[in-house]
Scaffold this motif. Sequence first.
Motif, short mmCIF file in Angstrom:
data_model
loop_
_atom_site.label_atom_id
_atom_site.label_comp_id
_atom_site.label_asym_id
_atom_site.label_seq_id
_atom_site.Cartn_x
_atom_site.Cartn_y
_atom_site.Cartn_z
N ASP A 138 -29.29 16.23 -62.32
CA ASP A 138 -29.41 15.98 -61.12
C ASP A 138 -30.88 15.18 -60.68
O ASP A 138 -31.65 15.80 -61.40
N TYR A 139 -30.99 14.52 -59.91
CA TYR A 139 -32.10 13.87 -59.31
C TYR A 139 -32.47 13.93 -57.99
O TYR A 139 -31.44 13.46 -57.14
N ALA A 140 -33.63 14.31 -57.63
CA ALA A 140 -34.11 14.10 -56.29
C ALA A 140 -35.52 13.21 -56.32
O ALA A 140 -36.37 13.53 -57.09
N PRO A 141 -35.71 12.40 -55.30
CA PRO A 141 -36.81 11.31 -55.33
C PRO A 141 -38.10 12.05 -54.59
O PRO A 141 -39.11 11.41 -54.68
N ASP A 142 -37.95 13.27 -54.09
CA ASP A 142 -39.17 13.64 -53.38
C ASP A 142 -39.25 14.92 -53.30
O ASP A 142 -37.98 15.82 -53.54
N GLY A 143 -40.17 15.69 -52.85
CA GLY A 143 -40.06 17.48 -52.58
C GLY A 143 -39.24 17.88 -51.85
O GLY A 143 -38.56 18.71 -51.98
N PRO A 144 -39.21 17.52 -50.42
CA PRO A 144 -38.08 17.97 -49.44
C PRO A 144 -36.59 17.95 -50.13
O PRO A 144 -35.99 18.96 -49.94
N THR A 145 -36.39 16.71 -50.52
CA THR A 145 -35.13 16.79 -51.23
C THR A 145 -34.79 17.34 -52.50
O THR A 145 -33.76 18.26 -52.33
N GLY A 146 -35.86 17.65 -53.24
CA GLY A 146 -35.83 18.40 -54.27
C GLY A 146 -35.58 19.95 -54.07
O GLY A 146 -34.80 20.55 -54.59
N LEU A 147 -36.22 20.41 -53.07
CA LEU A 147 -36.27 21.84 -52.57
C LEU A 147 -34.64 22.22 -52.00
O LEU A 147 -34.16 23.07 -52.55
N GLU A 148 -34.45 21.20 -51.13
CA GLU A 148 -33.07 21.42 -50.62
C GLU A 148 -32.11 21.29 -51.50
O GLU A 148 -31.28 22.43 -51.44
N ARG A 149 -32.12 20.52 -52.63
CA ARG A 149 -31.05 20.57 -53.68
C ARG A 149 -31.07 21.64 -54.48
O ARG A 149 -29.88 22.18 -54.97
N ALA A 150 -32.36 22.19 -54.87
CA ALA A 150 -32.39 23.29 -55.79
C ALA A 150 -31.87 24.49 -55.13
O ALA A 150 -31.41 25.32 -55.85
N LEU A 151 -32.28 24.85 -53.71
CA LEU A 151 -31.65 26.05 -53.08
C LEU A 151 -30.24 26.02 -52.75
O LEU A 151 -29.51 26.89 -52.92
N ALA A 152 -29.52 24.57 -52.54
CA ALA A 152 -28.26 24.59 -52.58
C ALA A 152 -27.15 24.49 -53.67
O ALA A 152 -26.02 25.37 -53.63
N THR A 153 -27.75 24.08 -54.77
CA THR A 153 -27.16 24.07 -56.15
C THR A 153 -27.26 25.09 -57.08
O THR A 153 -26.51 25.44 -58.05
N ARG A 154 -28.51 25.61 -56.88
CA ARG A 154 -29.19 26.64 -57.85
C ARG A 154 -29.09 26.09 -59.25
O ARG A 154 -28.05 26.68 -60.37
N PRO A 155 -29.79 25.02 -59.67
CA PRO A 155 -29.69 24.55 -61.16
C PRO A 155 -30.16 25.71 -62.07
O PRO A 155 -30.81 26.71 -61.76
N ASP A 156 -30.01 25.42 -63.41
CA ASP A 156 -30.65 26.38 -64.20
C ASP A 156 -32.02 26.32 -64.76
O ASP A 156 -32.57 27.10 -65.29
N LEU A 157 -32.42 24.91 -64.52
CA LEU A 157 -34.14 24.72 -64.50
C LEU A 157 -34.25 23.64 -63.60
O LEU A 157 -33.38 22.52 -63.25
N VAL A 158 -35.44 23.38 -63.08
CA VAL A 158 -36.03 22.51 -62.49
C VAL A 158 -37.37 21.81 -63.03
O VAL A 158 -38.32 22.46 -63.36
N VAL A 159 -37.10 20.50 -63.46
CA VAL A 159 -38.50 19.88 -63.82
C VAL A 159 -39.14 19.05 -62.51
O VAL A 159 -38.48 18.33 -62.01
N LEU A 160 -40.33 19.37 -62.38
CA LEU A 160 -40.90 19.17 -61.13
C LEU A 160 -42.23 18.39 -61.36
O LEU A 160 -43.23 19.03 -61.87
N ASP A 161 -42.27 17.24 -60.68
CA ASP A 161 -43.63 16.51 -60.62
C ASP A 161 -44.53 17.08 -59.56
O ASP A 161 -44.25 17.66 -58.52
N LEU A 162 -45.74 17.10 -60.10
CA LEU A 162 -46.96 17.85 -59.19
C LEU A 162 -47.15 16.96 -58.12
O LEU A 162 -47.28 17.53 -56.98
N MET A 163 -47.69 15.74 -58.42
CA MET A 163 -48.15 14.96 -57.40
C MET A 163 -47.02 14.06 -56.69
O MET A 163 -46.78 13.11 -57.20
N MET A 164 -46.52 14.54 -55.59
CA MET A 164 -45.94 13.69 -54.85
C MET A 164 -46.08 13.83 -53.40
O MET A 164 -46.60 14.52 -52.57
N PRO A 165 -45.91 12.53 -52.78
CA PRO A 165 -46.20 12.55 -51.11
C PRO A 165 -45.21 13.33 -50.34
O PRO A 165 -44.26 13.88 -50.62
#
Length: 229
Positions: free
Chosen positions: A34-61
């Motif tokens: 699954d893909y999220a284009p920014d931090g807030p969307t990624g956090l919301e999706r991770a908490l909602a779907t509980r993936p097995d792993l998150v690949v997380l970019d450090l520098m995002m606006p």
Amino acid sequence: MSSEPDPRVLVVDDDPALAEVVARYLRRDGYEVDYAPDGPTGLERALATRPDLVVLDLMMPGMDGFEVCRRLRETADVPVVMLTARGEEADRIAGLDLGADDYVTKPFSPGELAARVRAVLRRATAQAAPAALLIGGGLEVDTLAHTVRRKGAPVTLTTKEYDLLVTFLTAPGRAFRREELLETVWGWSIGDTSTVTVHVRRLREKIEDDASAPRHLATVRGVGYRWEP
């Protein structure tokens, strides 16, 4: 044919071209991505779907990877592999201090990232303790339920903090070298032992009365650490 579902990986990165390359390699390895284009969307999706792993970019606006990881760790214990365009040690330690399981510095090969993902997931699913209940230092660790209690109260640990604690409680009195812990808990035969130092410090803050003067998780000067019953 296995009935187990494919592991689910969430890629959070504001660079869609890079994210697509990463997703392609991971799908080739059998992951559902699954893909999220920014931090807030990624956090919301991770908490909602509980993936097995998150690949997380450090520098995002908007919300950087540090903040996403911090908020994620408040409620979930999902393994995190951080991507950073900066190679400074302070950034790596900050990410590990927040609970990241591994990090990859850009530019990187997608194949290397896929290998790191495999290694983190393998460690997250393969860790096992020889006893169902481990007791020591006012702690009770139920390795079947994967829970930790200190003086009767629940303690929330990250995956690596838990794995370290189980390693120590399984062999009280034994001095573990940092390199040995790096290989046992992280699966790295070569790596930066500051990773171990950071996680031991975080673990002490959660299980010791005074983390600055630990009674149970002792430092063995010139060697590493030992659990004192």
